[in-house]
Design a protein around this motif. Structure first.
Motif, PDB file in Angstrom:
ATOM      1  N   ASP A  16       0.855  -1.160   0.000  1.00 13.05           N
ATOM      2  CA  ASP A  16       0.000   0.000   0.000  1.00 13.05           C
ATOM      3  C   ASP A  16       0.910   1.235   0.000  1.00 13.05           C
ATOM      4  O   ASP A  16       1.621   1.483   0.969  1.00 13.05           O
ATOM      5  CB  ASP A  16      -0.875  -0.058   1.263  1.00 13.05           C
ATOM      6  CG  ASP A  16      -1.827   1.115   1.343  1.00 13.05           C
ATOM      7  OD1 ASP A  16      -1.545   2.147   0.715  1.00 13.05           O
ATOM      8  OD2 ASP A  16      -2.831   0.979   2.056  1.00 13.05           O
ATOM      9  N   VAL A  17       0.913   1.954  -1.115  1.00 14.61           N
ATOM     10  CA  VAL A  17       1.837   3.082  -1.264  1.00 14.61           C
ATOM     11  C   VAL A  17       1.603   4.133  -0.177  1.00 14.61           C
ATOM     12  O   VAL A  17       2.554   4.650   0.418  1.00 14.61           O
ATOM     13  CB  VAL A  17       1.690   3.733  -2.656  1.00 14.61           C
ATOM     14  CG1 VAL A  17       2.594   4.944  -2.776  1.00 14.61           C
ATOM     15  CG2 VAL A  17       2.024   2.731  -3.737  1.00 14.61           C
ATOM     16  N   VAL A  18       0.342   4.390   0.092  1.00 15.67           N
ATOM     17  CA  VAL A  18       0.034   5.404   1.105  1.00 15.67           C
ATOM     18  C   VAL A  18       0.586   4.983   2.459  1.00 15.67           C
ATOM     19  O   VAL A  18       1.247   5.740   3.155  1.00 15.67           O
ATOM     20  CB  VAL A  18      -1.487   5.651   1.211  1.00 15.67           C
ATOM     21  CG1 VAL A  18      -1.796   6.629   2.335  1.00 15.67           C
ATOM     22  CG2 VAL A  18      -2.020   6.183  -0.112  1.00 15.67           C
ATOM     23  N   VAL A  32       8.756  11.488  -2.558  1.00 11.54           N
ATOM     24  CA  VAL A  32       7.370  11.922  -2.486  1.00 11.54           C
ATOM     25  C   VAL A  32       6.958  12.176  -1.036  1.00 11.54           C
ATOM     26  O   VAL A  32       7.309  11.435  -0.135  1.00 11.54           O
ATOM     27  CB  VAL A  32       6.427  10.895  -3.141  1.00 11.54           C
ATOM     28  CG1 VAL A  32       6.417  11.077  -4.634  1.00 11.54           C
ATOM     29  CG2 VAL A  32       6.808   9.484  -2.780  1.00 11.54           C
ATOM     30  N   VAL A  33       6.237  13.236  -0.838  1.00  9.95           N
ATOM     31  CA  VAL A  33       5.759  13.596   0.493  1.00  9.95           C
ATOM     32  C   VAL A  33       4.233  13.487   0.495  1.00  9.95           C
ATOM     33  O   VAL A  33       3.569  14.141  -0.299  1.00  9.95           O
ATOM     34  CB  VAL A  33       6.166  15.043   0.855  1.00  9.95           C
ATOM     35  CG1 VAL A  33       5.641  15.420   2.235  1.00  9.95           C
ATOM     36  CG2 VAL A  33       7.676  15.214   0.794  1.00  9.95           C
ATOM     37  N   ARG A  62       5.606  18.544  -8.344  1.00  6.98           N
ATOM     38  CA  ARG A  62       4.793  17.524  -8.985  1.00  6.98           C
ATOM     39  C   ARG A  62       3.789  16.988  -7.987  1.00  6.98           C
ATOM     40  O   ARG A  62       4.080  16.882  -6.804  1.00  6.98           O
ATOM     41  CB  ARG A  62       5.683  16.389  -9.479  1.00  6.98           C
ATOM     42  CG  ARG A  62       6.682  16.904 -10.483  1.00  6.98           C
ATOM     43  CD  ARG A  62       7.214  15.820 -11.411  1.00  6.98           C
ATOM     44  NE  ARG A  62       8.031  16.468 -12.418  1.00  6.98           N
ATOM     45  CZ  ARG A  62       9.269  16.099 -12.741  1.00  6.98           C
ATOM     46  NH1 ARG A  62       9.814  15.046 -12.155  1.00  6.98           N
ATOM     47  NH2 ARG A  62       9.942  16.749 -13.657  1.00  6.98           N
ATOM     48  N   THR A  63       2.659  16.647  -8.484  1.00  7.77           N
ATOM     49  CA  THR A  63       1.686  16.043  -7.590  1.00  7.77           C
ATOM     50  C   THR A  63       1.202  14.748  -8.211  1.00  7.77           C
ATOM     51  O   THR A  63       1.082  14.626  -9.421  1.00  7.77           O
ATOM     52  CB  THR A  63       0.514  16.991  -7.286  1.00  7.77           C
ATOM     53  OG1 THR A  63      -0.453  16.287  -6.503  1.00  7.77           O
ATOM     54  CG2 THR A  63      -0.136  17.522  -8.551  1.00  7.77           C
ATOM     55  N   ILE A  64       1.010  13.774  -7.341  1.00  6.77           N
ATOM     56  CA  ILE A  64       0.489  12.492  -7.796  1.00  6.77           C
ATOM     57  C   ILE A  64      -0.910  12.365  -7.237  1.00  6.77           C
ATOM     58  O   ILE A  64      -1.080  12.209  -6.026  1.00  6.77           O
ATOM     59  CB  ILE A  64       1.380  11.324  -7.321  1.00  6.77           C
ATOM     60  CG1 ILE A  64       2.836  11.592  -7.723  1.00  6.77           C
ATOM     61  CG2 ILE A  64       0.889  10.005  -7.891  1.00  6.77           C
ATOM     62  CD1 ILE A  64       3.844  10.763  -6.980  1.00  6.77           C
ATOM     63  N   TYR A 118       3.192  14.903  -2.970  1.00  4.24           N
ATOM     64  CA  TYR A 118       3.862  15.993  -3.663  1.00  4.24           C
ATOM     65  C   TYR A 118       5.339  15.689  -3.736  1.00  4.24           C
ATOM     66  O   TYR A 118       5.896  15.020  -2.880  1.00  4.24           O
ATOM     67  CB  TYR A 118       3.642  17.305  -2.922  1.00  4.24           C
ATOM     68  CG  TYR A 118       2.205  17.735  -2.947  1.00  4.24           C
ATOM     69  CD1 TYR A 118       1.700  18.438  -4.041  1.00  4.24           C
ATOM     70  CD2 TYR A 118       1.348  17.400  -1.913  1.00  4.24           C
ATOM     71  CE1 TYR A 118       0.373  18.811  -4.081  1.00  4.24           C
ATOM     72  CE2 TYR A 118       0.015  17.770  -1.950  1.00  4.24           C
ATOM     73  CZ  TYR A 118      -0.473  18.469  -3.033  1.00  4.24           C
ATOM     74  OH  TYR A 118      -1.785  18.830  -3.085  1.00  4.24           O
ATOM     75  N   GLN A 119       5.966  16.187  -4.774  1.00  2.00           N
ATOM     76  CA  GLN A 119       7.402  15.967  -4.924  1.00  2.00           C
ATOM     77  C   GLN A 119       8.050  17.175  -5.589  1.00  2.00           C
ATOM     78  O   GLN A 119       7.555  17.671  -6.604  1.00  2.00           O
ATOM     79  CB  GLN A 119       7.657  14.721  -5.777  1.00  2.00           C
ATOM     80  CG  GLN A 119       9.130  14.403  -5.935  1.00  2.00           C
ATOM     81  CD  GLN A 119       9.374  13.053  -6.588  1.00  2.00           C
ATOM     82  OE1 GLN A 119       8.578  12.611  -7.396  1.00  2.00           O
ATOM     83  NE2 GLN A 119      10.468  12.406  -6.221  1.00  2.00           N
ATOM     84  N   TRP A 120       9.135  17.622  -4.986  1.00  2.00           N
ATOM     85  CA  TRP A 120       9.907  18.698  -5.588  1.00  2.00           C
ATOM     86  C   TRP A 120      10.645  18.153  -6.808  1.00  2.00           C
ATOM     87  O   TRP A 120      11.146  17.041  -6.789  1.00  2.00           O
ATOM     88  CB  TRP A 120      10.923  19.245  -4.587  1.00  2.00           C
ATOM     89  CG  TRP A 120      11.875  20.231  -5.186  1.00  2.00           C
ATOM     90  CD1 TRP A 120      13.174  20.021  -5.511  1.00  2.00           C
ATOM     91  CD2 TRP A 120      11.582  21.587  -5.542  1.00  2.00           C
ATOM     92  NE1 TRP A 120      13.711  21.154  -6.040  1.00  2.00           N
ATOM     93  CE2 TRP A 120      12.757  22.133  -6.087  1.00  2.00           C
ATOM     94  CE3 TRP A 120      10.450  22.389  -5.463  1.00  2.00           C
ATOM     95  CZ2 TRP A 120      12.828  23.442  -6.548  1.00  2.00           C
ATOM     96  CZ3 TRP A 120      10.528  23.691  -5.922  1.00  2.00           C
ATOM     97  CH2 TRP A 120      11.703  24.220  -6.460  1.00  2.00           C
TER      98      TRP A 120
END
Ligand code: CA
Length: 232
Positions: A96-98, A175-176, A215-217, A222-224
């Motif tokens: 589970d990525v989250v 990713v944050v 970037r947003t997924i 979010y990712q710089w």
């Protein structure tokens, strides 16, 4: 100014936690060839033992014989561990990525992965813990003392909240999760920031630094981005 790039972590030490012996040996050989030192572990128990001070980052399989990497990462983060963790997950494995990123993991790659992909993720992860550079290659730098983000040496007109969001994204590189941003803003600011407010801050921030820098997924992570898409 131009040669800061070649100076990153000449001999970073990685803790590699993987129970598949063939894969572990292969990865060790690969990392060693790239100049890393590798400490190997094949289980949760060994990982606990091998997590010494010399380790700078962990590359950790999720499915381990005596437990799982995600729970271990959560346990470590709960105990104040700040070194970056990259998960190795198997396709078809219930990852589970989250949950993985919420546990404090910085990034993940799915098996089978290309070796170059893994190497580049590890480099990115280590870059995040490099001491601050006088100027990033993309022209953005964080000035923690003044709580500013500079673009080509000029302070961006950021609110305190925007600064905190940006500093966290630039720190983490990986990713944050949105939830983590909310947590950090809540913890450090003492001021309540809800989901909608965060969205407003995000869109203002993207106007200021360029939408393609953040970037947003699916609006969840979010990712710089070091490079704007115009440059790549
Ligand atoms: Ca495994």
């Amino acid at each position: 100014m131009g040669n800061a790039q070649g100076m990153e972590n000449p001999a970073a030490t990685l803790l590699l936690v993987e129970d598949d012996t063939v894969l572990r040996e292969g990865l060790t050989e690969l990392f060693t060839r790239e100049g890393y030192r590798v400490i190997q572990a094949g289980s949760v128990r060994e990982a606990r033992e091998m997590r010494t001070d010399e380790v700078q980052a962990m590359v950790m399989d999720v499915g381990l014989p005596d437990g799982d990497g995600v729970s271990l990462c959560r346990e470590w983060r709960g105990a104040g561990e700040t070194r970056p963790v990259l998960f190795l997950t198997a396709r078809g494995e219930e990852f589970d990525v989250v949950r993985g990123l919420d546990s404090g993991g910085n990034d993940y790659v799915t098996k089978p992965f290309r070796m170059q992909e893994l190497l580049s993720r590890v480099r990115v992860m280590l870059r995040g813990i490099r001491p601050p550079q006088p100027a990033g290659r993309d022209g953005f730098t964080v000035d923690r003392e003044r709580m500013q983000v500079l673009k080509d040496g000029e302070a961006l007109p950021l609110t305190l909240t925007e600064y905190k969001i940006l500093a966290l994204l630039m720190d983490r590189r990986g990713v944050v999760p949105r939830e983590r941003l909310l947590e950090v803003l809540w913890d450090e600011g003492g001021k309540f920031i809800d989901d909608n407010t965060l969205s407003v801050h995000m869109s203002r921030l993207r106007e200021k630094v360029g939408a393609d820098r953040i970037r947003t997924i699916r609006g969840v992570w979010y990712q710089w981005s070091d490079t704007s898409s115009a440059e790549s």
